[in-house]
Design an enzyme around this catalytic site. Structure first.
Site, short mmCIF file in Angstrom:
data_model
loop_
_atom_site.label_atom_id
_atom_site.label_comp_id
_atom_site.label_asym_id
_atom_site.label_seq_id
_atom_site.Cartn_x
_atom_site.Cartn_y
_atom_site.Cartn_z
N LYS A 1 0.86 -1.19 0.00
CA LYS A 1 0.00 0.00 0.00
C LYS A 1 0.90 1.23 0.00
O LYS A 1 2.05 1.17 0.44
CB LYS A 1 -0.87 0.02 1.26
CG LYS A 1 -2.07 0.95 1.17
CD LYS A 1 -3.25 0.30 0.46
CE LYS A 1 -4.36 1.30 0.22
NZ LYS A 1 -5.55 0.66 -0.36
N ASP B 1 -6.95 4.58 -4.64
CA ASP B 1 -7.63 4.43 -3.34
C ASP B 1 -8.25 5.81 -3.08
O ASP B 1 -8.45 6.58 -4.03
CB ASP B 1 -6.62 4.01 -2.26
CG ASP B 1 -7.29 3.65 -0.93
OD1 ASP B 1 -7.98 2.63 -0.89
OD2 ASP B 1 -7.15 4.40 0.05
P1 NDP Z 1 -13.09 7.97 -2.76
O1 NDP Z 1 -12.03 8.96 -2.53
O2 NDP Z 1 -13.65 7.77 -4.12
O3 NDP Z 1 -14.34 8.23 -1.79
C1 NDP Z 1 -14.20 8.27 -0.41
C2 NDP Z 1 -15.51 8.77 0.16
O4 NDP Z 1 -15.43 8.73 1.58
C3 NDP Z 1 -15.81 10.21 -0.21
O5 NDP Z 1 -17.20 10.37 -0.28
C4 NDP Z 1 -15.21 11.01 0.94
O6 NDP Z 1 -15.83 12.25 1.14
C5 NDP Z 1 -15.49 10.08 2.10
N1 NDP Z 1 -14.45 10.24 3.13
C6 NDP Z 1 -13.10 10.10 2.97
N2 NDP Z 1 -12.46 10.31 4.13
C7 NDP Z 1 -13.42 10.61 5.02
C8 NDP Z 1 -13.40 10.93 6.39
N3 NDP Z 1 -12.24 11.01 7.06
N4 NDP Z 1 -14.59 11.15 7.01
C9 NDP Z 1 -15.76 11.06 6.32
N5 NDP Z 1 -15.85 10.76 5.01
C10 NDP Z 1 -14.69 10.53 4.39
O7 NDP Z 1 -12.52 6.58 -2.19
P2 NDP Z 1 -13.00 5.10 -2.49
O8 NDP Z 1 -14.48 5.06 -2.65
O9 NDP Z 1 -12.14 4.54 -3.55
O10 NDP Z 1 -12.58 4.35 -1.14
C11 NDP Z 1 -13.45 4.28 -0.01
C12 NDP Z 1 -12.96 3.20 0.92
O11 NDP Z 1 -12.93 1.94 0.23
C13 NDP Z 1 -11.55 3.38 1.48
O12 NDP Z 1 -11.48 2.81 2.77
C14 NDP Z 1 -10.71 2.55 0.52
O13 NDP Z 1 -9.49 2.14 1.12
C15 NDP Z 1 -11.64 1.38 0.30
N6 NDP Z 1 -11.39 0.61 -0.91
C16 NDP Z 1 -11.42 1.16 -2.15
C17 NDP Z 1 -11.22 0.38 -3.26
C18 NDP Z 1 -11.37 0.93 -4.64
O14 NDP Z 1 -11.30 0.15 -5.60
N7 NDP Z 1 -11.60 2.22 -4.82
C19 NDP Z 1 -10.87 -1.05 -3.17
C20 NDP Z 1 -10.95 -1.57 -1.80
C21 NDP Z 1 -11.15 -0.74 -0.74
P3 NDP Z 1 -15.45 13.52 0.22
O15 NDP Z 1 -16.25 13.34 -1.05
O16 NDP Z 1 -15.88 14.68 1.04
O17 NDP Z 1 -13.96 13.45 -0.01
#
Ligand code: NDP
Length: 444
Positions: free
Chosen positions: A126, A166
């Protein structure tokens, strides 16, 4: 003292300032205790568990870049190459101000087991940076990505380490990172996944984590005699995972009624409008207030709160430790049947214990969100054979992989006396394959 406790206390001593990493290792080692006890002499002799919790390599680097006003900035870059026993390191890059070594190590550690569970030949790693892409211009993001890759390229490669996206790293960032890798090395190779479709990306990769989460949730419910169709879902997050989880849930006949971002959340009793959500988040990169402004049925609330909504299934898809013990109590009080993690470690340790104690069907992110990395591995396969598969081909493979993951962890849980404990089942099933490969390869 048992071998497991010895390693846990060594970890606590050496990583006192890394709470997320300690939380992740404790959760995994506690659920492996039975397996470790049964093989204690052999594992001790080869320091197998110490090696498992110690990254093979940790790379920390400076990322200098210049903003549009000519002002110089410096961020901290990370790549943790945790375990390559079963394949090249594979795991995403996260750009978020909260990124530090503890978070990258926790994610890299979890990735080992997740990647093993997919059944595909990929090791765990990572990386990321404490850079915040929010509010930056495209030119600033590009200069930042170019600087980040100017250091990272030395340590990665199609058969060495293959990063992906991510939080904060989507198609735009992967494009800039790939361009710089190619420019420096001259190699057109599958060194990153999540690439655009015109330069080696895989169809269905964008949808894979969210879709995979729903395929696994559906299979898990089915094996417990429950139909996903007609169920009310709460989803947190409004990013890649949340959006495509909502989309697939609707295709499968369920009704997701919430989503959230880092400032607030939406309750939409008529069901989330995915097209509008994509428009707001993927195109305009705006806040959810914009969604509420355009959708009369939606209520917008500041802060957090999706888990206070009555539902059958909860899918936390935003970030780590977002589902707390208080949230778990609300979910149970409101009669939740299942919680499946789309994000990585979104449920705190105490909340997980509470859900399990209250007989909530619970699948951790390691298994439930493995569809993303599985499809990344399918992207690597397509790059290696210089071919692209159709959307249906990739989606069908993804579906098969998620169904297999569920049955593997279900069987591992039963075999080791934890029937119905899918957290233990996932950790055990993921661990056994890695442990076997580590044993075979000697003390490295
Ligand atoms: P994105 O950046 O696309 O979206 C993240 C979302 O979560 C956004 O809506 C963001 O809000 C919100 N967010 C982020 N940090 C915080 C926080 N500290 N408090 C509240 N809301 C928060 O990321 P992903 O959808 O890709 O990833 C989401 C999760 O899934 C993570 O844990 C990631 O590690 C996991 N994941 C992702 C994969 C992938 O293929 N994308 C694969 C496996 C796991 P805002 O819009 O305001 O930034």
């Amino acid at each position: 003292m048992s071998y497991t406790d010895e390693v846990l206390s060594m970890l606590a001593e050496k990583n006192a300032s890394q709470p997320e990493f300690l939380q992740a290792t404790k959760e995994v080692l506690e659920s492996l205790r039975t397996v470790i006890d049964a093989n204690e002499a052999e594992y001790r002799k080869t320091a197998l568990i110490e090696r498992l919790v110690t990254p093979e390599r940790q790379i920390l680097f400076r990322v200098p870049w210049v903003d549009d006003n000519g002002v110089a900035h410096v961020n901290n870059g990370y790549r943790v190459q945790f375990n390559s026993a079963i394949g090249p390191y594979k795991g995403g890059l996260r750009f978020h101000p909260s990124v530090n070594l503890s978070i990258i190590k926790f994610l890299g550690f979890e990735q080992i087991f997740k990647n093993s569970l997919t059944g595909l030949p990929i090791g765990g790693g990572k990386g990321g940076c404490d850079f915040d892409p929010h509010g930056k211009s495209d030119a600033e993001v590009m200069r930042f990505c170019q600087s980040f890759m100017t250091e990272l390229y030395k340590y990665i490669g199609a058969d060495v380490d293959v990063p992906a996206g991510d939080i904060g790293v989507g198609g735009r960032e992967i494009g800039y990172l790939y361009g710089q890798y190619k420019r420096i090395t001259g190699l057109y190779e599958g060194v990153l996944t999540g690439k655009g479709l015109t330069y080696g990306g895989s169809l269905a990769r964008t949808q894979a984590t969210g879709y995979g989460l729903l395929y696994l949730t559906q299979e898990m419910l089915k094996s417990n005699g429950i139909d996903l169709e007609g169920k009310t879902l709460v989803v947190s997050g409004a990013g890649n995972v949340a959006t495509y989880a909502i989309e697939k849930a609707q295709q499968l006949g369920a009704k997701p009624v919430t989503c959230s971002d880092s400032t607030g959340w939406i309750y939409d009793p008529e069901g989330i409008d995915v097209a509008l959500l994509k428009e707001v988040k993927e195109v305009k990169r705006a806040r959810l207030t914009e969604y509420a402004a355009q959708r009369p049925s939606a209520q917008y609330h500041e802060g957090k709160g999706v888990f206070s909504v009555k539902c059958d299934v909860a899918l936390p898809c935003a970030t780590q430790n977002e589902l707390t013990l208080e949230d778990a109590k609300l979910l149970v009080a409101n009669g939740v049947t299942a919680v499946c993690e789309g994000a990585n470690m979104p449920t705190t340790y105490e909340a997980t214990e509470y859900l399990l104690a209250n007989k909530v069907l619970f699948v951790g992110g390691k298994a439930a969100n493995a569809g993303g990395v599985a499809t990344s591995a399918l992207e690597m396969s397509q790059n290696s054979e210089r071919l692209s598969w159709t959307f249906e081909e990739v989606d069908n493979k993804l579906h098969g992989i998620m169904v297999n993951i569920f049955h593997n962890l279900d069987e591992a849980a039963k075999e080791y006396g934890f029937a119905g404990n899918y957290v233990a089942g996932a950790n055990i099933a993921g661990f056994l394959k890695v442990a076997d490969a580590m044993k075979a390869q000697g003390l490295v």
